[in-house]
Design an enzyme around this catalytic site. Structure first.
Site, short mmCIF file in Angstrom:
data_model
loop_
_atom_site.label_atom_id
_atom_site.label_comp_id
_atom_site.label_asym_id
_atom_site.label_seq_id
_atom_site.Cartn_x
_atom_site.Cartn_y
_atom_site.Cartn_z
N ASP A 70 0.55 -1.20 0.34
CA ASP A 70 0.29 0.27 -0.15
C ASP A 70 0.83 1.68 0.14
O ASP A 70 0.44 1.95 -0.54
CB ASP A 70 -1.44 -0.35 1.38
CG ASP A 70 -2.34 -0.65 0.91
OD1 ASP A 70 -1.76 -1.84 0.30
OD2 ASP A 70 -3.12 -0.61 1.55
N ASP B 55 -7.79 5.15 12.13
CA ASP B 55 -6.62 5.49 12.04
C ASP B 55 -6.76 6.91 11.06
O ASP B 55 -5.71 8.06 11.27
CB ASP B 55 -5.53 4.55 11.27
CG ASP B 55 -5.01 3.48 12.45
OD1 ASP B 55 -5.69 3.39 13.43
OD2 ASP B 55 -5.18 2.43 12.30
N SER C 186 -6.33 -8.51 8.86
CA SER C 186 -5.12 -6.70 8.58
C SER C 186 -5.08 -6.61 9.47
O SER C 186 -5.33 -7.15 10.73
CB SER C 186 -6.67 -5.72 8.47
OG SER C 186 -5.94 -4.27 8.52
N ARG D 130 0.10 5.64 16.93
CA ARG D 130 -0.87 6.70 16.16
C ARG D 130 0.00 8.72 16.09
O ARG D 130 0.27 8.61 14.91
CB ARG D 130 -2.04 7.02 15.29
CG ARG D 130 -2.37 5.63 14.73
CD ARG D 130 -1.59 4.34 14.35
NE ARG D 130 -2.07 3.88 13.21
CZ ARG D 130 -1.71 2.27 12.84
NH1 ARG D 130 -0.27 2.44 12.97
NH2 ARG D 130 -1.92 1.12 12.29
#
Length: 411
Positions: free
Chosen positions: A16, A125, A177, A96
């Site tokens: 990605d 996210d 994921s 994050r």
């Protein structure tokens, strides 16, 4: 906003973000600087700088942030006793804001006008990255390719990679994921999208399945100073090393695995499996020590704020003024949470067996069932009468005559 000339991209080196790197260069005709943050995910980082540069990055930062992650993000959360919806220890959510912080710092030092991430438009996210960047530097633009481009599937990504000469490693694609860091690993997708399905046996990384854990318990001690764990079995560790050691110990005994359906900030329910072995041990031992050292009313006030604090972290408000203000209050409550907790690790359980502290509020002469000279049990009678007055009043309102003849409410 003026033209974007430089972008800082959170880069993992996977499919990605490799596609995103090239796509941004083409779509925005600008330089791309990458940041790869080592948060203890255990992925191979060797060669990732060269890969980023060969894919088109003008600079590639690869940084070991494990100690900062544990000290400045994980530990404040655990001082707060933060759990989202009663079960989730916020392993992804708390990582994050640190990545966002470093992206903003690099953007400022490199003169970039934007930051970018690979989060999709369905998840939490994207909110966490963008609120984090917004809270630190609102002048920076955020580029979120999954909300902009017309690539809709893994097949589309592979075609884009082949067309643009992006190297795709030949590996078996994981069906889930998965997000891993020093604190936890999470699994979503695949068979987990049906809440009735059991997770497959392959969805274990940090935790040993309960059926395979040792049949003998393991007893350890954890030392705390001002609410933070500092030593295991009397041996001091740095924050990151301590979490890693507890992950090893807890994982061996199958501790910290949670399978739950949660409420995402964007409005949908999502099913995930989380493994947080070390964090679970810290959380339980920390709460146990608080029981010994923390004033009752302070504890109850702090506990009433845990859901709000956890929601702030989950929803991406780490740099918001309300979270910072609440953290100051919480850290005040932790000033005397210093001491040692002894716990037993066994078959997925963390069982506190003993605790001690120089700031203990426990008085054996008050709590004893034996004879004492400090507590007059007759005092309890008046105490109960006073706290029960409003209940008697409620009975009177319902029509019962609880006052004796000749008595009045003044007596």
């Amino acid at each position: 906003m003026s033209k974007v000339e430089k972008v800082v991209l959170a880069y993992s080196g996977g499919l990605d973000t490799s596609i995103i790197l090239k796509w941004i260069k083409q779509e925005y005709d600008c330089e791309v600087i990458t940041l790869t943050a080592d948060l203890g995910q255990g992925e191979e980082l060797d060669g990732i700088e060269e890969k980023a540069l060969s894919t088109g990055a003008t600079k590639a930062f690869v940084e070991d942030l494990r100690e900062e992650f544990a000290r400045d993000f994980i530990f404040p959360c655990f001082r707060a006793g933060a759990i989202y919806e009663g079960r989730y220890l916020l392993g992804t959510a708390i990582a994050r804001p640190l990545i966002a912080k470093r992206m903003v710092e690099i953007a400022e030092s490199e003169g970039a006008q934007a930051v970018s991430h690979g989060a999709t438009g369905k998840g939490n996210d994207q909110v966490r990255f963008e609120l984090g960047a917004m809270g630190m530097n609102p002048r920076l633009k955020t580029i979120a390719p999954w909300r902009e481009w017309d690539l809709k599937s893994r097949t589309d990504l592979i075609k884009f990679a082949e067309k643009n000469g992006i190297d795709i490693p030949v590996t078996r694609r994981k069906p889930w994921s998965m997000d891993a860091n020093l604190l936890h690993v999470s699994f979503e997708g695949s068979e987990l999208e049906d809440p009735w399905n059991a997770p497959s046996p392959e969805s274990y990384r940090y935790c040993t399945p309960i059926e395979q854990t040792p049949d003998e318990p393991e007893i350890i001690t954890i030392d705390f100073e001002r609410g933070d764990p500092v030593a295991i079995n009397g041996v001091s560790h740095s924050p990151a090393a301590l979490v890693e050691k507890l992950n090893e110990l807890g994982g061996k005994h199958g501790i910290g695995r949670v399978d739950m359906v949660e409420n995402r900030f964007v409005g949908m329910k999502s099913r995930g499996v989380y493994e947080t072995p070390g964090g679970t041990i810290i959380h339980i031992a920390h709460r146990d020590l608080e029981g010994l050292c923390m004033d009752r009313e302070v504890m109850h006030l702090r506990d009433s704020l845990i859901p709000k604090y956890a929601e702030m972290v989950y929803n991406g408000y780490w740099y918001a003024p309300e979270r910072i203000a609440l953290q100051a209050m919480i850290d005040k409550t932790q000033e005397k949470i210093t001491g040692t907790v002894r716990v037993k690790l066994y078959k997925g359980n963390v069982i506190p067996e003993g605790r001690k502290s120089p700031y203990s509020l426990y008085r054996s002469d008050l709590a004893t069932f034996e004879e004492d000279d400090v507590y007059d049990q007759k005092d309890a009678e008046g105490f109960i009468k006073l706290i029960g007055l409003r209940l008697k009043g409620k009975t009177a309102e319902s029509g019962s005559n609880w006052l004796k003849d000749g008595e009045n409410c003044d007596k």
